[in-house]
Design a protein around this motif. Sequence first.
Motif, PDB file in Angstrom:
ATOM      1  N   ASP A  69      19.938  -1.724  22.576  1.00  0.00           N
ATOM      2  CA  ASP A  69      19.065  -2.887  22.733  1.00  0.00           C
ATOM      3  C   ASP A  69      19.199  -3.813  21.534  1.00  0.00           C
ATOM      4  OD1 ASP A  69      17.753  -1.867  25.147  1.00  0.00           O
ATOM      5  OD2 ASP A  69      16.868  -0.382  23.796  1.00  0.00           O
ATOM      6  N   THR A  96      22.056  -8.762  27.264  1.00  0.00           N
ATOM      7  CA  THR A  96      20.642  -8.989  26.972  1.00  0.00           C
ATOM      8  C   THR A  96      20.182  -8.513  25.604  1.00  0.00           C
ATOM      9  OG1 THR A  96      20.056  -6.901  28.016  1.00  0.00           O
ATOM     10  CG2 THR A  96      20.017  -8.877  29.419  1.00  0.00           C
ATOM     11  N   ALA A 139      22.047 -13.692  19.713  1.00  0.00           N
ATOM     12  CA  ALA A 139      22.044 -13.289  21.123  1.00  0.00           C
ATOM     13  C   ALA A 139      23.328 -13.804  21.762  1.00  0.00           C
ATOM     14  CB  ALA A 139      20.829 -13.874  21.832  1.00  0.00           C
ATOM     15  N   GLN A 142      24.984 -18.135  26.167  1.00  0.00           N
ATOM     16  CA  GLN A 142      24.788 -18.234  27.609  1.00  0.00           C
ATOM     17  C   GLN A 142      25.999 -18.872  28.265  1.00  0.00           C
ATOM     18  OE1 GLN A 142      22.156 -16.762  29.064  1.00  0.00           O
ATOM     19  NE2 GLN A 142      21.693 -16.117  26.984  1.00  0.00           N
TER      20      GLN A 142
END
Length: 148
Positions: A69, A96, A139, A142
């Motif tokens: 995670d 994710t 992250a 996208q």
Amino acid sequence: MTAVAVASVVSSESLVDRVMAVADLPPSAHVAVIGHRTLSVVLALMHRGCAGVRSLRPGTVSPDREAADLAWIVDVANEDELHDALQAARNRTGATGRVIVEGADCPCANGLSAIRAHALAAGLDVVSFDHLARRLVLAPVQSARLAA
């Protein structure tokens, strides 16, 4: 336990609490800690209740590809190790997960901007920045942003 060891554990536990809050993860999260000096962070994560904690050394082969995670890069020696660590972190966190880089001690020639450049090359971008700790939260880029 010596006073120095106790202080180190307490310091690592408060650091872990701050990072887990920034990453918005539950105590049971799976975490990969990447660096050379990771033991105190790994122990603090385990003490906090993380279900799965892995310690990885930059530039070495890791036979498992267990998903995480959070991948937390705590200590790299140079930009090549940073590059390898970011690639490993990206592979473990998938679409994710989050990656955190401790930038205060990063030996990169251009500091935090070098970290961002290496992160972009690994398919990651900055989503948050802790100014006091010089910590970057990354992250996956996208796909819509990649097409632009």
